[in-house]
Design a protein around this motif. Structure first.
Motif, PDB file in Angstrom:
ATOM      1  N   ARG A 153       0.833  -1.208   0.000  1.00 27.84           N
ATOM      2  CA  ARG A 153       0.000   0.000   0.000  1.00 27.84           C
ATOM      3  C   ARG A 153       0.867   1.257   0.000  1.00 27.84           C
ATOM      4  N   ARG A 154       1.949   1.230   0.801  1.00 30.83           N
ATOM      5  CA  ARG A 154       2.844   2.389   0.855  1.00 30.83           C
ATOM      6  C   ARG A 154       3.516   2.613  -0.504  1.00 30.83           C
ATOM      7  N   THR A 155       3.872   1.513  -1.165  1.00 31.70           N
ATOM      8  CA  THR A 155       4.499   1.611  -2.497  1.00 31.70           C
ATOM      9  C   THR A 155       3.529   2.271  -3.475  1.00 31.70           C
ATOM     10  N   ARG A 156       2.257   1.837  -3.436  1.00 29.91           N
ATOM     11  CA  ARG A 156       1.269   2.396  -4.361  1.00 29.91           C
ATOM     12  C   ARG A 156       0.974   3.861  -4.043  1.00 29.91           C
ATOM     13  N   ARG A 157       0.960   4.208  -2.738  1.00 29.01           N
ATOM     14  CA  ARG A 157       0.726   5.609  -2.353  1.00 29.01           C
ATOM     15  C   ARG A 157       1.850   6.511  -2.870  1.00 29.01           C
ATOM     16  N   ALA A 158       3.031   5.942  -3.021  1.00 34.76           N
ATOM     17  CA  ALA A 158       4.190   6.700  -3.510  1.00 34.76           C
ATOM     18  C   ALA A 158       4.203   6.782  -5.045  1.00 34.76           C
ATOM     19  N   GLY A 159       3.107   6.284  -5.690  1.00 37.12           N
ATOM     20  CA  GLY A 159       3.019   6.377  -7.139  1.00 37.12           C
ATOM     21  C   GLY A 159       3.765   5.274  -7.865  1.00 37.12           C
ATOM     22  N   LYS A 160       3.974   4.163  -7.164  1.00 33.95           N
ATOM     23  CA  LYS A 160       4.697   3.045  -7.767  1.00 33.95           C
ATOM     24  C   LYS A 160       3.864   1.761  -7.667  1.00 33.95           C
ATOM     25  N   ILE A 161       4.233   0.759  -8.486  1.00 31.86           N
ATOM     26  CA  ILE A 161       3.525  -0.528  -8.498  1.00 31.86           C
ATOM     27  C   ILE A 161       4.464  -1.617  -7.985  1.00 31.86           C
ATOM     28  N   PRO A 162       4.029  -2.409  -6.984  1.00 33.58           N
ATOM     29  CA  PRO A 162       4.847  -3.549  -6.558  1.00 33.58           C
ATOM     30  C   PRO A 162       4.954  -4.567  -7.691  1.00 33.58           C
ATOM     31  N   ALA A 163       6.158  -5.101  -7.894  1.00 33.32           N
ATOM     32  CA  ALA A 163       6.371  -6.077  -8.962  1.00 33.32           C
ATOM     33  C   ALA A 163       7.379  -7.121  -8.498  1.00 33.32           C
ATOM     34  N   VAL A 164       7.316  -8.299  -9.123  1.00 32.17           N
ATOM     35  CA  VAL A 164       8.298  -9.350  -8.870  1.00 32.17           C
ATOM     36  C   VAL A 164       8.902  -9.765 -10.204  1.00 32.17           C
ATOM     37  N   LEU A 165      10.239  -9.831 -10.251  1.00 32.62           N
ATOM     38  CA  LEU A 165      10.967 -10.242 -11.451  1.00 32.62           C
ATOM     39  C   LEU A 165      11.600 -11.606 -11.168  1.00 32.62           C
ATOM     40  N   TYR A 166      11.282 -12.602 -12.023  1.00 33.57           N
ATOM     41  CA  TYR A 166      11.812 -13.951 -11.789  1.00 33.57           C
ATOM     42  C   TYR A 166      12.172 -14.594 -13.126  1.00 33.57           C
ATOM     43  N   GLY A 167      12.819 -15.762 -13.042  1.00 35.08           N
ATOM     44  CA  GLY A 167      13.153 -16.499 -14.261  1.00 35.08           C
ATOM     45  C   GLY A 167      14.637 -16.781 -14.388  1.00 35.08           C
ATOM     46  N   HIS A 168      14.964 -17.707 -15.299  1.00 34.61           N
ATOM     47  CA  HIS A 168      16.350 -18.121 -15.570  1.00 34.61           C
ATOM     48  C   HIS A 168      17.062 -18.619 -14.317  1.00 34.61           C
ATOM     49  N   GLY A 169      16.280 -19.202 -13.396  1.00 33.07           N
ATOM     50  CA  GLY A 169      16.880 -19.815 -12.204  1.00 33.07           C
ATOM     51  C   GLY A 169      17.383 -18.832 -11.165  1.00 33.07           C
ATOM     52  N   SER A 170      17.133 -17.538 -11.371  1.00 37.17           N
ATOM     53  CA  SER A 170      17.612 -16.540 -10.405  1.00 37.17           C
ATOM     54  C   SER A 170      16.589 -16.364  -9.292  1.00 37.17           C
ATOM     55  N   ASP A 171      17.053 -15.846  -8.162  1.00 34.44           N
ATOM     56  CA  ASP A 171      16.135 -15.552  -7.061  1.00 34.44           C
ATOM     57  C   ASP A 171      15.193 -14.427  -7.484  1.00 34.44           C
ATOM     58  N   PRO A 172      13.918 -14.510  -7.091  1.00 31.94           N
ATOM     59  CA  PRO A 172      12.983 -13.428  -7.440  1.00 31.94           C
ATOM     60  C   PRO A 172      13.459 -12.088  -6.873  1.00 31.94           C
ATOM     61  N   LYS A 173      13.284 -11.035  -7.670  1.00 27.94           N
ATOM     62  CA  LYS A 173      13.620  -9.689  -7.207  1.00 27.94           C
ATOM     63  C   LYS A 173      12.329  -8.921  -7.006  1.00 27.94           C
ATOM     64  N   HIS A 174      12.202  -8.291  -5.850  1.00 27.12           N
ATOM     65  CA  HIS A 174      11.007  -7.505  -5.536  1.00 27.12           C
ATOM     66  C   HIS A 174      11.276  -6.058  -5.923  1.00 27.12           C
ATOM     67  N   LEU A 175      10.455  -5.546  -6.846  1.00 29.92           N
ATOM     68  CA  LEU A 175      10.711  -4.237  -7.434  1.00 29.92           C
ATOM     69  C   LEU A 175       9.535  -3.287  -7.236  1.00 29.92           C
ATOM     70  N   ALA A 176       9.801  -2.019  -7.482  1.00 28.24           N
ATOM     71  CA  ALA A 176       8.748  -0.995  -7.574  1.00 28.24           C
ATOM     72  C   ALA A 176       8.901  -0.326  -8.926  1.00 28.24           C
ATOM     73  N   LEU A 177       7.788  -0.279  -9.705  1.00 23.35           N
ATOM     74  CA  LEU A 177       7.798   0.333 -11.032  1.00 23.35           C
ATOM     75  C   LEU A 177       6.997   1.634 -10.999  1.00 23.35           C
ATOM     76  N   PRO A 178       7.379   2.635 -11.779  1.00 23.17           N
ATOM     77  CA  PRO A 178       6.590   3.884 -11.820  1.00 23.17           C
ATOM     78  C   PRO A 178       5.197   3.620 -12.385  1.00 23.17           C
ATOM     79  N   ALA A 179       4.174   3.930 -11.607  1.00 21.69           N
ATOM     80  CA  ALA A 179       2.798   3.524 -11.941  1.00 21.69           C
ATOM     81  C   ALA A 179       2.293   4.142 -13.242  1.00 21.69           C
ATOM     82  N   LEU A 180       2.451   5.447 -13.413  1.00 26.10           N
ATOM     83  CA  LEU A 180       1.901   6.107 -14.603  1.00 26.10           C
ATOM     84  C   LEU A 180       2.586   5.614 -15.867  1.00 26.10           C
ATOM     85  N   GLU A 181       3.919   5.481 -15.809  1.00 21.20           N
ATOM     86  CA  GLU A 181       4.665   5.036 -16.994  1.00 21.20           C
ATOM     87  C   GLU A 181       4.311   3.595 -17.353  1.00 21.20           C
TER      88      GLU A 181
END
Length: 200
Positions: free
Chosen positions: A20-48
């Motif tokens: 919720r705090r991430t979204r209030r800051a104008g960002k979207i919570p995201a998870v990046l995974y694949g190729h056997g790597s550990d998932p990365k927890h990210l914040a993406l700019p919401a409008l873009e």
């Protein structure tokens, strides 16, 4: 499918409150995974990101600027709030140039079938395997002038060069049937009324 650059930040807080705090800051919570790597927890700019989905569809390939490096990522799942319609969360899949990926692509019907026919569409998307950097925005199917009795299956679709059909080749996409006449429609409406009269 054009490449889109987005700045991404690592998230260090997790859970509903942090999201919720991430979204209030104008960002979207995201998870990046694949190729056997550990998932990365990210914040993406919401409008873009919302603009990217609007312009490039939900199979957009992003170049993420992350910690001074660039990561290629395919948008896999976009979760939208059911009532307020904002993007709640995004799942991203790490990809490499030249890699094949399996994606759902919208099916767009164009044209009008022959006069006196009725179109039934069974599939609105199809699954294909495609080069990650050449995912089509949509697959088009023209039904202009198609006559009654015609059935078009997934195997009949024209795919972009290099794309391979994953959806069952025999899956029905559209069927064009003879439209019922006014008399038939009136008969169908009269039948329940007659049954009701008989039962009373």
């Amino acid at each position: 499918m054009s490449e889109v650059r987005l700045a991404a930040e690592q998230r260090t807080e997790f859970g509903k409150g942090a999201a919720r705090r991430t979204r209030r800051a104008g960002k979207i919570p995201a998870v990046l995974y694949g190729h056997g790597s550990d998932p990365k927890h990210l914040a993406l700019p919401a409008l873009e990101f919302a603009r990217v989905v609007r312009e490039h569809g939900q199979n957009a390939v992003l170049t993420l600027a992350l910690d001074g490096a660039a990561e290629l990522a395919l948008t896999k799942t976009v979760t939208t709030h059911p009532i307020k319609n904002y993007i709640e969360h995004v799942d991203l899949l790490l990809v490499q140039r030249g890699e094949k990926v399996t994606v759902e692509v919208p099916l767009v019907i164009s044209g009008e079938p022959a006069s006196g026919t009725l179109l039934t569409q069974d599939l609105s998307t199809i699954q294909i395997e495609s080069d990650a950097m050449n995912i089509p925005d949509q697959i088009e199917l023209s039904i202009a002038g198609v006559t009654a009795g015609t059935q078009i299956h997934a195997s009949d679709l024209t795919l972009p060069e290099g794309a391979v059909l994953i959806t069952d080749a025999d899956a029905l996409v559209v069927a064009v049937n003879e439209a019922p006449s006014a008399a038939q429609l009136e008969g169908d409406e009269a039948a329940p009324a007659a049954e009701a009269t008989e039962e009373s």
